[in-house]
Design a protein around this motif. Structure first.
Motif, PDB file in Angstrom:
ATOM      1  N   UNK A 190      79.674  38.177  23.123  1.00 37.48           N
ATOM      2  CA  UNK A 190      80.768  39.248  23.582  1.00 37.48           C
ATOM      3  C   UNK A 190      81.658  38.600  24.620  1.00 37.48           C
ATOM      4  N   UNK A 191      81.274  37.974  25.635  1.00 36.73           N
ATOM      5  CA  UNK A 191      82.235  37.487  26.619  1.00 36.73           C
ATOM      6  C   UNK A 191      83.071  36.357  25.988  1.00 36.73           C
ATOM      7  N   UNK A 192      82.652  35.429  25.175  1.00 44.38           N
ATOM      8  CA  UNK A 192      83.179  34.181  24.815  1.00 44.38           C
ATOM      9  C   UNK A 192      84.187  34.964  23.655  1.00 44.38           C
ATOM     10  N   UNK A 193      83.773  35.880  23.029  1.00 39.16           N
ATOM     11  CA  UNK A 193      84.710  36.456  21.891  1.00 39.16           C
ATOM     12  C   UNK A 193      85.702  37.103  22.780  1.00 39.16           C
TER      13      UNK A 193
ATOM     14  N   UNK B  14      87.017  35.616  25.181  1.00 39.33           N
ATOM     15  CA  UNK B  14      88.049  34.639  25.651  1.00 39.33           C
ATOM     16  C   UNK B  14      87.740  34.068  27.086  1.00 39.33           C
ATOM     17  N   UNK B  15      86.368  34.335  27.744  1.00 44.95           N
ATOM     18  CA  UNK B  15      86.012  33.972  28.955  1.00 44.95           C
ATOM     19  C   UNK B  15      84.997  32.938  28.917  1.00 44.95           C
ATOM     20  N   UNK B  16      84.786  31.992  30.006  1.00 41.78           N
ATOM     21  CA  UNK B  16      83.846  31.159  30.082  1.00 41.78           C
ATOM     22  C   UNK B  16      82.433  31.706  30.510  1.00 41.78           C
ATOM     23  N   UNK B  17      81.727  31.501  29.645  1.00 41.13           N
ATOM     24  CA  UNK B  17      80.232  32.106  29.802  1.00 41.13           C
ATOM     25  C   UNK B  17      79.200  31.322  29.571  1.00 41.13           C
ATOM     26  N   UNK B  18      77.942  31.441  30.336  1.00 39.09           N
ATOM     27  CA  UNK B  18      76.935  30.489  30.187  1.00 39.09           C
ATOM     28  C   UNK B  18      75.668  31.009  30.425  1.00 39.09           C
TER      29      UNK B  18
END
Lengths: 267, 362, 77
Positions: free
Chosen positions: B68-71, B73-77
């Motif tokens: 969800x976060x990557x979709x 546009x954010x930098x997630x790990x």
């Protein structure tokens, strides 16, 4: 003056007299749902509200696996397609990373109540500031009519061909009542869209659910009891009658939790 | 010089996430990597940079939070250890299919099943050959020090966004748990929402923008011809990675006749083994793949062309990377494997012995 | 001359899937299913008698496929 059909059309069909038309936030693509399926009405209500509330550019929707897996083909807003059951996890991250957006999930009963039960419970328990639209038609539509957690006792499906045996398969799961018990949910309601009256009421409820999110109050959860005429093996009209007589007898319509307080005894 | 600290590998990774401008970390505790989320929770990155940290209800939820976060546009790990990574594979496959950038740390423990909490490298196949269902690859970085547990984080984010692909940092229980001196890099500011829209708004769900169609994040395509094209596009992307992103390190290879190929903690043990063997007059060098996918096949082929006599892979598994070494070397030189599993760590003396018996004398 | 509220609906017959829910929803019974079929092979909904229509939009609200557009005006009779 005699009012012929042509004369009426000439007098009335003018742009300024248009009182109801499909919202531009539904694409022109033909819905992939079966004739008479409640998904279409639920889609339209939701997108009408996004349009009416001016949220077109601030909406991120998520529809996971199930009949509505292709919702992104029809809902004309930014959309993500999720793995089966995981929409509340996606929504959790999206909302936390974009707190200013309106984030909704649109999930079926197999998705939300079976494979995604854990994600649903925990997102609601954390009080994620998201809106969950839960379409409950008591069956797995997309895979061809198998038993769902919400299938009624005795109801025939392709995996309960002699009717759901509650001794073997348990009783229908009332997820909506369960999430209403969690402190994280702020507005929990059960609606239907099989008649114009019910659809108009459902629209008011979804509007409230959106407002709850915009106000940052916590999880808003709207169950829509719907039909699956293909899965139930009935005509659309018959399916809606069956829904009224059977589904609504088990899944009672109305608000369950309003302003963070239970307004209905949970049975 | 950057700030020096004595840290565990897991802690260095966590600190590096904050400094790399990550927007979100979503994880679930599992030994031997729980220090990552513990460090982050104690450090309150929300106050330092605005980074979101959330303890999810499962690894399934964690990886889908990344989706969800990557979709958007954010930098997630996220981070986990072997059994937890297995649980994430569905989501990883979806992210590869939907071409979503993210960073995933695997601090490997022994398996199969619940296995052990001791270090291992037995997820090599899983990490480098796809792992989940469908044809896909992750870009895989293998740190061999606490320093690299930190340094590889900004690199991994850069690669993830460059290729719009999940990047896995394949570590192990030794590197995750051991403490070393680490020089921390200067913080990189998080992208503002405006920057996210500018950089990723053409594909990510950041909310519709006037003048563009809606963005859709999905791995689904029911048209077989279109789906085949998508698979070909993915593999064109992987080919580009193979051409541009191969990273490795060599030690004592100038005059070497024999080569140890090892990554991560096994490469640290092998360094000592090479010192011992050189003291006995054996001309042996170390090739340490840093990217496990793309694998440095050409580096090994060049050694063969220059007359390499044999290659010993040292791994904390039953012999997985050896298959890639064999693919590179073919029948042109001897290729053998030595390793321990189940959390047993090979000693440098054992490695020298294996080199003598399996490669030189064998 | 008196005034009356007059409604009128337009049905996109090619998009209609023939579910008949609008026929049931209509309080004036002025929608029926066609004998002909559309390009998809469905008997589509037909607005066969406009005069009693008041433009209540119940048909459009229950239409899952959003194929009905509703007009309403006060006209002189």
């Amino acid at each position: 003056m005699e009012l012929t059909a042509d004369k009426i059309k000439e007098l009335v069909v003018k742009p300024e007299n248009k009182v109801y038309a499909k919202t531009p936030l539904l694409t022109d693509k033909t819905l992939s749902y079966c004739p008479g399926c409640g998904h279409g009405v639920a889609h339209r209500i939701l997108m009408e509200l996004v349009e009416e509330m001016g949220l077109e550019n601030d909406t991120i929707g998520i529809a996971p696996v199930g009949c509505s897996v292709l919702a992104y083909e029809f809902m004309n807003v930014d959309m993500q397609e999720a793995a089966h059951g995981r929409a509340p996890a996606l929504a959790t991250a999206i909302k936390r990373l974009w707190p200013g957006k309106f984030v909704f999930t649109y999930q079926g009963d197999g998705d939300l109540a079976a494979i995604g039960g854990n994600e649903t419970l925990h997102a609601c328990n954390r009080g994620e500031n998201i809106t969950i639209i839960f379409i409950n038609n008591g069956i797995y539509g997309m895979t061809g009519g198998q038993m769902a957690p919400t299938t009624l006792p005795g109801m025939r499906t392709s995996t309960s061909p002699y009717g759901r045996d509650t001794h073997m398969m348990g009783n229908p799961l009332k997820m909506t009542e369960i999430v209403a018990m969690l402190p994280g949910t702020y507005f929990v309601t059960r609606q239907a869209v099989h008649t114009a009256k019910h659809a108009r009421k459902a629209k008011k409820a979804i509007k409230k659910a959106i407002e709850v999110q915009l106000e940052g109050k916590g999880t808003s959860f709207v169950e829509i009891v719907s039909n699956c005429n293909s899965g139930w093996k009935m005509t659309p009209v018959k399916a809606n009658q069956w829904l009224e007589e059977n589904m609504l007898d088990y899944y009672h319509l109305g608000d369950i939790k309003v302003d963070g307080k239970l307004v209905k005894e949970i049975v | 010089m950057g700030e020096l600290r004595l840290m565990k590998g897991n802690e260095a990774f966590a600190e590096a996430l904050i400094r790399a401008g990550a927007d979100g970390y979503f994880g679930y505790p599992i030994t031997p990597q729980s220090e990552v989320i513990e460090y982050l929770m104690a450090e309150k990155p929300h106050e330092r940079t605005g980074m979101v940290v959330l303890q999810a209800e499962s690894e399934l939820a964690s990886i889908n939070m990344l989706y969800g976060g990557a979709g958007a546009g954010k930098k997630v790990a996220t981070s986990s250890s072997s059994p937890g990574i297995s649980l994430m594979l569905e989501g990883i496959s979806y992210m590869a299919g939907a071409e979503l950038p993210c960073v995933i740390l695997n601090v490997q423990r022994g398996g199969p099943g619940l296995g052990t909490i001791q270090p291992s490298q037995s997820d090599y196949f899983q990490a480098t050959k796809g792992g989940g269902h469908g044809d896909y690859r992750l870009l895989v970085l293998a740190p061999a020090s606490v320093q690299e547990m930190s340094d590889f984080v900004p690199l991994a984010f850069d690669l993830a966004f460059k290729y719009r692909n999940p990047v896995m940092i394949l570590s192990d229980g030794v590197i995750g748990q051991m403490m070393e001196k680490v020089e921390l890099f200067d913080p990189i500011p998080r992208w503002t929402d405006e920057e996210v829209i500018e950089k990723n708004g053409d594909w990510a769900t950041v909310g519709k923008r006037p003048g563009r169609e809606r963005n859709i994040i999905t791995s689904l395509d029911l048209d077989p011809y279109s789906m085949e094209r998508h698979n070909h596009d993915l593999f064109a992307k992987y080919k580009k990675m193979e051409e541009e992103e191969v990273r490795w390190e060599e030690l004592n290879t100038e005059d070497a006749e024999y080569f140890i190929v090892a990554y991560g903690s096994a490469s640290r043990i092998s360094q000592k083994a090479i010192d011992l063997a050189r003291a006995e007059g054996i001309k042996v060098g170390l090739i340490r793949p840093i990217t496990l996918y793309p694998f440095p096949y050409k580096v090994l082929q060049e050694k063969v062309q220059k007359g390499a006599k044999g290659f010993l892979t040292v791994e904390l598994n039953m012999g997985q990377m050896i298959e890639d070494v064999q693919l590179a070397v073919k029948d042109n030189a001897k290729v053998e494997f030595f390793g321990h599993v189940g959390g047993v760590i090979p000693t440098p003396e054992e490695v020298v012995e294996a080199l003598k018996t399996k490669i030189i004398g064998g | 001359m008196a005034k009356k509220v007059q409604g009128y609906i337009e049905i996109d017959k090619e998009k209609c899937k023939g579910c008949e829910l609008c026929v049931v929803a209509c309080p004036k019974d002025i929608i029926r299913m066609s004998k002909d079929v559309n390009g998809k092979g469905y008997h589509y909904a037909e607005f066969f008698n406009p005069e009693p229509c008041v433009g209540c939009a119940d048909c459009a609200v229950v239409c899952p496929d959003g194929v009905i557009t509703v007009y309403r005006a006060r006209i002189e009779v």
